[in-house]
Design an enzyme around this catalytic site. Structure first.
Site, PDB file in Angstrom:
ATOM      1  N   ASN A   1      -3.631   8.843   4.573  1.00 23.29           N
ATOM      2  CA  ASN A   1      -2.422   8.262   5.163  1.00 23.29           C
ATOM      3  C   ASN A   1      -2.382   8.342   6.690  1.00 23.29           C
ATOM      4  OD1 ASN A   1      -1.416   7.631   2.628  1.00 23.29           O
ATOM      5  ND2 ASN A   1      -0.346   9.593   2.409  1.00 23.29           N
TER       6      ASN A   1
ATOM      7  N   HIS B   1       0.344   4.426  -2.495  1.00 23.01           N
ATOM      8  CA  HIS B   1       0.079   5.795  -2.019  1.00 23.01           C
ATOM      9  C   HIS B   1       1.215   6.758  -2.384  1.00 23.01           C
ATOM     10  CE1 HIS B   1      -3.432   5.303   1.000  1.00 23.01           C
ATOM     11  NE2 HIS B   1      -3.572   4.521  -0.037  1.00 23.01           N
TER      12      HIS B   1
ATOM     13  N   ARG C   1       0.822  -1.211   0.000  1.00 17.06           N
ATOM     14  CA  ARG C   1       0.000   0.000   0.000  1.00 17.06           C
ATOM     15  C   ARG C   1       0.860   1.267   0.000  1.00 17.06           C
ATOM     16  NH1 ARG C   1      -3.603   2.463   4.438  1.00 17.06           N
ATOM     17  NH2 ARG C   1      -5.226   3.540   3.259  1.00 17.06           N
TER      18      ARG C   1
ATOM     19  N   HIS D   1      -6.246  -6.158  -2.171  1.00 14.83           N
ATOM     20  CA  HIS D   1      -7.030  -6.264  -0.937  1.00 14.83           C
ATOM     21  C   HIS D   1      -7.310  -7.727  -0.580  1.00 14.83           C
ATOM     22  CE1 HIS D   1      -8.639  -1.832  -1.193  1.00 14.83           C
ATOM     23  NE2 HIS D   1      -7.342  -1.906  -0.999  1.00 14.83           N
TER      24      HIS D   1
END
Ligand code: HEM
Length: 334
Positions: free
Chosen positions: A101, A70, A66, A200
């Protein structure tokens, strides 16, 4: 010649896609062999640190995957450039404080550990942006997912963009159209969206990220989607209507720590944890078809996931003499 320069300037400053094409066509290219002479052991160092870390904390694989996403999804001139890793020091306002975040992204100390090892063996050579990209690939491999060859040679930004992070990363209660628009902005299409959402299959979400889905899904252009009832009842136990913001639930309740295609099988059963997950099955015919394909054939999913991760890793890299190779991923060199 003059016309040619004017055209390039137009591409560089007005048309973001133009800049991308310019770097591909005329500038340096990312290459899997980028560190072949300067730091041939880079990939071994990254996977060694990760193997030890993930063996003691399986979730770290998800958290690192992740982080890369990001980092890349900020804005055009802040793509996969390690900007997310910068702390708020001097004039920099850290992307770590953005709405997506803050209290959520994790794994920075693992990146520090890898970088410290690299600085010992190949000082000033390997960028933090490349460390993030390799860590994302190795996180997939160490969780049972696909591997791929990672193009390397990104350089690190000397700035961060809090506003870019706030406005370009999709929210879990965004509509399908809004999410797709944010992917398109980075040159990614609906196939990339569905495949990359397959990450996910590992990791966790806080209650605050899916409460709306549990208690009030419709509104603001969001169609209501019925959750499988026993699944919803279980989720409500750990994610009450008020409080418990930080309580965690696994994103894939069948094989939580294994990178596989169960995420897509869950979506077909209306057991997607986030609204943004479930909407892939009901969003449009193409995304629905892709969910069904990946649910039926893990190999097809793995191949597309690898391809889409490479594509995501190519979002606006800094190359050549742009940016720098940070010594410490948390701060710029000077
Ligand atoms: C499609 C748009 C996406 C949305 C709306 C979304 C949203 C979210 C949310 C809300 C969480 C839980 C965060 C929390 O509650 O703290 C999460 C976790 C996660 N996301 Fe996504 N995500 C998206 C796409 C992606 C992509 C493209 C990747 C990677 C390629 C990714 C990888 C992950 C992983 C691995 C986790 C678990 C992290 C952990 O356990 O630490 N996501 N995502």
């Amino acid at each position: 010649m003059k016309e040619c320069c004017a055209f390039l300037l137009l591409l560089l400053f007005i048309c973001p896609l133009g800049f991308y094409l310019y770097t591909i066509e005329y500038g340096t290219k990312l290459s899997p062999d980028f560190y072949a002479h300067s730091c041939p052991q880079v990939e071994d160092i990254v996977i060694d640190v990760l193997a030890t870390t993930i063996a003691t904390e399986t979730r770290m694989a998800a958290s690192l995957m992740r982080l890369h996403y990001h980092d890349c999804f900020v804005q055009f001139f802040f793509g996969c450039d390690g900007s997310l890793l910068l702390d708020s020091i001097g004039g920099i306002v850290s992307e770590k404080n953005s709405v997506f975040n803050s209290q959520s992204v994790r794994g920075f100390e693992v990146i520090d550990q890898i970088k410290a090892q690299l600085e010992k063996e190949c000082p000033g050579t390997v960028s933090c942006a490349d460390v993030l990209t390799l860590a994302a690939r190795d996180s997939s491999v160490l969780s049972g997912g696909p591997s791929w060859v990672v193009p390397l040679g990104r350089r690190d930004s000397i700035n961060a963009s809090l506003s870019g992070s706030n406005s370009n990363i999709p929210a879990s209660n965004d509509s399908f159209k809004a999410i797709l628009r944010k992917f398109n902005r980075h040159g990614l299409d609906v196939t990339d969206l569905v495949a990359l959402s397959g990450s996910h299959t590992i990791g966790f979400s806080r209650c605050t990220s899916f409460r709306q889905r549990l208690y009030n899904q419709s509104g603001d252009g969001r169609p209501d989607i019925t959750l499988e009832e026993s699944f919803a009842a279980n989720l409500r136990k750990s994610c009450p209507i008020a409080g418990g913001e930080e309580n965690l639930s696994v994103l894939d309740m069948v094989t939580a720590a294994k990178f596989d295609n169960n995420y897509f099988i869950n979506l077909i059963k209306n057991m997607g944890l986030l609204y943004s997950d479930q909407i892939l099955f009901s969003g449009n015919d193409i995304s629905r078809g892709l969910v069904i394909t990946y649910a039926q054939d893990q190999e097809v999913f793995f191949l597309q996931f690898a391809e889409s991760m490479i594509k995501m890793g190519n979002i606006s890299p800094l190359m050549g003499s742009n940016g720098e190779i940070r010594k410490n991923c948390r701060k710029i060199n000077s």
